[in-house]
Design a protein around this motif. Structure first.
Motif, PDB file in Angstrom:
ATOM      1  N   GLY A   1      31.403 -17.659 -18.263  1.00  0.00           N
ATOM      2  CA  GLY A   1      31.394 -16.759 -19.414  1.00  0.00           C
ATOM      3  C   GLY A   1      31.191 -17.459 -20.736  1.00  0.00           C
ATOM      4  N   THR A   2      31.688 -18.678 -20.867  1.00  0.00           N
ATOM      5  CA  THR A   2      31.549 -19.398 -22.133  1.00  0.00           C
ATOM      6  C   THR A   2      30.120 -19.890 -22.365  1.00  0.00           C
ATOM      7  OG1 THR A   2      32.308 -21.430 -21.032  1.00  0.00           O
ATOM      8  CG2 THR A   2      33.959 -20.142 -22.226  1.00  0.00           C
ATOM      9  N   ARG A   3      29.281 -19.777 -21.355  1.00  0.00           N
ATOM     10  CA  ARG A   3      27.879 -20.180 -21.544  1.00  0.00           C
ATOM     11  C   ARG A   3      27.063 -19.103 -22.239  1.00  0.00           C
ATOM     12  NH1 ARG A   3      27.735 -22.283 -15.341  1.00  0.00           N
ATOM     13  NH2 ARG A   3      28.620 -24.367 -15.698  1.00  0.00           N
ATOM     14  N   GLY A   4      27.620 -17.902 -22.330  1.00  0.00           N
ATOM     15  CA  GLY A   4      26.924 -16.802 -22.996  1.00  0.00           C
ATOM     16  C   GLY A   4      27.648 -16.378 -24.258  1.00  0.00           C
ATOM     17  N   VAL A   5      27.351 -15.174 -24.723  1.00  0.00           N
ATOM     18  CA  VAL A   5      28.005 -14.618 -25.904  1.00  0.00           C
ATOM     19  C   VAL A   5      29.395 -14.123 -25.502  1.00  0.00           C
ATOM     20  CG1 VAL A   5      27.919 -12.836 -27.674  1.00  0.00           C
ATOM     21  CG2 VAL A   5      25.806 -13.955 -26.928  1.00  0.00           C
ATOM     22  N   VAL A   6      30.400 -14.544 -26.244  1.00  0.00           N
ATOM     23  CA  VAL A   6      31.783 -14.175 -25.950  1.00  0.00           C
ATOM     24  C   VAL A   6      32.224 -13.073 -26.904  1.00  0.00           C
ATOM     25  CG1 VAL A   6      34.164 -14.980 -25.808  1.00  0.00           C
ATOM     26  CG2 VAL A   6      32.282 -16.504 -25.129  1.00  0.00           C
ATOM     27  N   GLY A   7      32.669 -11.952 -26.335  1.00  0.00           N
ATOM     28  CA  GLY A   7      33.177 -10.862 -27.173  1.00  0.00           C
ATOM     29  C   GLY A   7      34.560 -11.192 -27.693  1.00  0.00           C
ATOM     30  N   ILE A   8      34.737 -11.129 -29.011  1.00  0.00           N
ATOM     31  CA  ILE A   8      35.980 -11.544 -29.650  1.00  0.00           C
ATOM     32  C   ILE A   8      36.479 -10.430 -30.566  1.00  0.00           C
ATOM     33  CG2 ILE A   8      37.068 -13.273 -31.154  1.00  0.00           C
ATOM     34  CD1 ILE A   8      34.653 -15.115 -30.438  1.00  0.00           C
ATOM     35  N   ARG A   9      37.791 -10.190 -30.545  1.00  0.00           N
ATOM     36  CA  ARG A   9      38.396  -9.257 -31.485  1.00  0.00           C
ATOM     37  C   ARG A   9      39.778  -9.763 -31.874  1.00  0.00           C
ATOM     38  NH1 ARG A   9      37.409  -7.000 -26.722  1.00  0.00           N
ATOM     39  NH2 ARG A   9      39.085  -6.263 -25.361  1.00  0.00           N
ATOM     40  N   THR A  10      40.269  -9.274 -33.000  1.00  0.00           N
ATOM     41  CA  THR A  10      41.565  -9.732 -33.492  1.00  0.00           C
ATOM     42  C   THR A  10      42.696  -9.137 -32.671  1.00  0.00           C
ATOM     43  OG1 THR A  10      41.642  -7.928 -35.108  1.00  0.00           O
ATOM     44  CG2 THR A  10      40.714 -10.032 -35.842  1.00  0.00           C
TER      45      THR A  10
ATOM     46  N   PRO B   1      45.881 -16.337 -18.758  1.00  0.00           N
ATOM     47  CA  PRO B   1      44.520 -16.323 -18.217  1.00  0.00           C
ATOM     48  C   PRO B   1      43.538 -17.215 -18.954  1.00  0.00           C
ATOM     49  CG  PRO B   1      44.894 -14.376 -19.551  1.00  0.00           C
ATOM     50  CD  PRO B   1      46.215 -15.084 -19.460  1.00  0.00           C
ATOM     51  N   LEU B   2      43.864 -17.550 -20.224  1.00  0.00           N
ATOM     52  CA  LEU B   2      42.979 -18.411 -21.003  1.00  0.00           C
ATOM     53  C   LEU B   2      43.827 -19.041 -22.099  1.00  0.00           C
ATOM     54  CD1 LEU B   2      39.481 -17.407 -22.529  1.00  0.00           C
ATOM     55  CD2 LEU B   2      40.805 -19.447 -23.043  1.00  0.00           C
ATOM     56  N   ASP B   3      44.392 -20.182 -21.802  1.00  0.00           N
ATOM     57  CA  ASP B   3      45.189 -20.893 -22.786  1.00  0.00           C
ATOM     58  C   ASP B   3      44.239 -21.752 -23.614  1.00  0.00           C
ATOM     59  OD1 ASP B   3      47.541 -21.755 -24.061  1.00  0.00           O
ATOM     60  OD2 ASP B   3      47.580 -23.565 -22.832  1.00  0.00           O
ATOM     61  N   GLY B   4      44.012 -21.332 -24.838  1.00  0.00           N
ATOM     62  CA  GLY B   4      43.009 -21.971 -25.688  1.00  0.00           C
ATOM     63  C   GLY B   4      41.978 -20.975 -26.155  1.00  0.00           C
ATOM     64  N   THR B   5      42.391 -19.708 -26.282  1.00  0.00           N
ATOM     65  CA  THR B   5      41.461 -18.647 -26.685  1.00  0.00           C
ATOM     66  C   THR B   5      40.789 -18.959 -28.016  1.00  0.00           C
ATOM     67  OG1 THR B   5      42.748 -16.969 -25.508  1.00  0.00           O
ATOM     68  CG2 THR B   5      41.252 -16.195 -27.218  1.00  0.00           C
ATOM     69  N   ASN B   6      41.568 -19.452 -28.970  1.00  0.00           N
ATOM     70  CA  ASN B   6      40.985 -19.744 -30.283  1.00  0.00           C
ATOM     71  C   ASN B   6      39.955 -20.870 -30.200  1.00  0.00           C
ATOM     72  OD1 ASN B   6      42.391 -18.124 -32.560  1.00  0.00           O
ATOM     73  ND2 ASN B   6      44.048 -18.686 -31.172  1.00  0.00           N
ATOM     74  N   ASN B   7      40.132 -21.792 -29.275  1.00  0.00           N
ATOM     75  CA  ASN B   7      39.128 -22.837 -29.073  1.00  0.00           C
ATOM     76  C   ASN B   7      37.830 -22.236 -28.542  1.00  0.00           C
ATOM     77  OD1 ASN B   7      40.986 -24.773 -29.866  1.00  0.00           O
ATOM     78  ND2 ASN B   7      41.627 -25.230 -27.778  1.00  0.00           N
ATOM     79  N   VAL B   8      37.954 -21.367 -27.539  1.00  0.00           N
ATOM     80  CA  VAL B   8      36.773 -20.711 -26.981  1.00  0.00           C
ATOM     81  C   VAL B   8      36.052 -19.900 -28.056  1.00  0.00           C
ATOM     82  CG1 VAL B   8      36.004 -18.918 -25.361  1.00  0.00           C
ATOM     83  CG2 VAL B   8      37.648 -20.666 -24.618  1.00  0.00           C
ATOM     84  N   ALA B   9      36.828 -19.259 -28.916  1.00  0.00           N
ATOM     85  CA  ALA B   9      36.241 -18.415 -29.957  1.00  0.00           C
ATOM     86  C   ALA B   9      35.359 -19.195 -30.927  1.00  0.00           C
ATOM     87  CB  ALA B   9      37.342 -17.687 -30.725  1.00  0.00           C
TER      88      ALA B   9
END
Length: 268
Positions: free
Chosen positions: A25-34, A87-95
């Motif tokens: 998933g991180t190889r494509g566009v990642v949907g992000i919201r607050t 499920p994803l520890d490091g969300t802000n990094n991925v963002a």
């Protein structure tokens, strides 16, 4: 009783499947919201990974409770066995496109972790621990970090809970003490990754203040079973439980031969 070897297999396979989902998933566009009022974020990948993990765990253990980062409490309510899912520890990094994130799973009995799994999709590495039976990496080798003091001070990681205010006086005092006495202070935005690094011996210690309940038990159990000592900030005993107040999730963690020095650094 739960067969902890089987539970570890379930947790490892689930975490690695979720990791493959995240890596793709991180190889494509990642949907992000607050999320919330403090500027935190959640991504579509968090939700997809959590859905996969919940399905795997509850299929294997339908009577157990699960507390997940985004969904909260789901599953059974027997109270004795509870799974914790990050499920994803490091969300802000991925963002922001930083490849520093992991998946974390813990199984707790009576609030106390008995199994912890941390999977790093980027490095394709998985670490796991069963209470009283040590910690291992993907190869099956036991984790046993050495004591290698540096004349330039320790390399430390810092973590704090999302609810800690920017102007919290204890936070400011702790961070100032670390900056003055440590060689480097890492703030990775992925506490479970820091715990894995400590368990491997990549860093010398971790200081945490009101750490999050979902990700603390898996990482702390992994480090403790690798031989790391964990104490409360006042030097007293520390339990990596998820069901106590946030104040009980403040700690220092380091090699047993380094713990006294780290406690002296953070002495309040």
């Amino acid at each position: 009783m739960v067969d902890l070897d089987h539970a570890r297999t379930v947790a490892v396979e689930a975490a690695e499947a979720a990791g493959a989902l995240l890596r793709d998933g991180t190889r494509g566009v990642v949907g992000i919201r607050t999320k919330g009022d403090a500027g935190d974020v959640v991504t579509d990948l968090d939700l997809a990974s959590e859905k996969l993990l919940l399905e795997r765990i509850l299929t294997a253990y339908p009577s157990h409770s699960v507390i997940a980062e985004e969904s909260g409490l789901v599953g059974g309510a027997d109270g004795e066995w509870t799974w914790l899912v990050d499920p994803l520890d490091g969300t802000n990094n991925v963002a922001i496109g930083l490849p520093a994130y992991v998946v974390g799973v813990a199984l707790c009995r009576g609030g106390r972790p008995v199994l912890g799994v941390v999977h790093d999709p980027v490095a394709a590495q998985t670490w796991s621990a069963i209470r009283g039976r040590g910690a291992t990496g993907s190869s099956g080798a036991r984790l046993a970090p050495p004591y290698l003091p540096s004349p330039y001070g320790p390399l430390l990681a810092w973590t704090q809970g999302y609810g800690v205010a920017r102007n919290d006086p204890t936070t400011r005092a702790l961070k100032t003490a670390l900056e003055l006495n440590a060689r480097r202070v890492l703030q990775l935005w992925a506490p479970l990754l820091s715990w894995a690094m400590l368990a491997r011996g990549d860093i010398d210690g971790i200081v945490g203040y009101r750490a999050e309940a979902v990700d603390l038990p898996a990482g702390a159990l992994l480090a403790r079973e690798a031989g790391i000592e964990i104490r409360a900030l006042d030097g007293g005993p520390f339990e990596e439980c998820f069901d106590g107040p946030a104040e009980d999730r403040s700690f220092v963690a380091a090699h047993p031969r380094a713990i006294a020095g780290l406690l002296s650094v953070v002495g309040l």
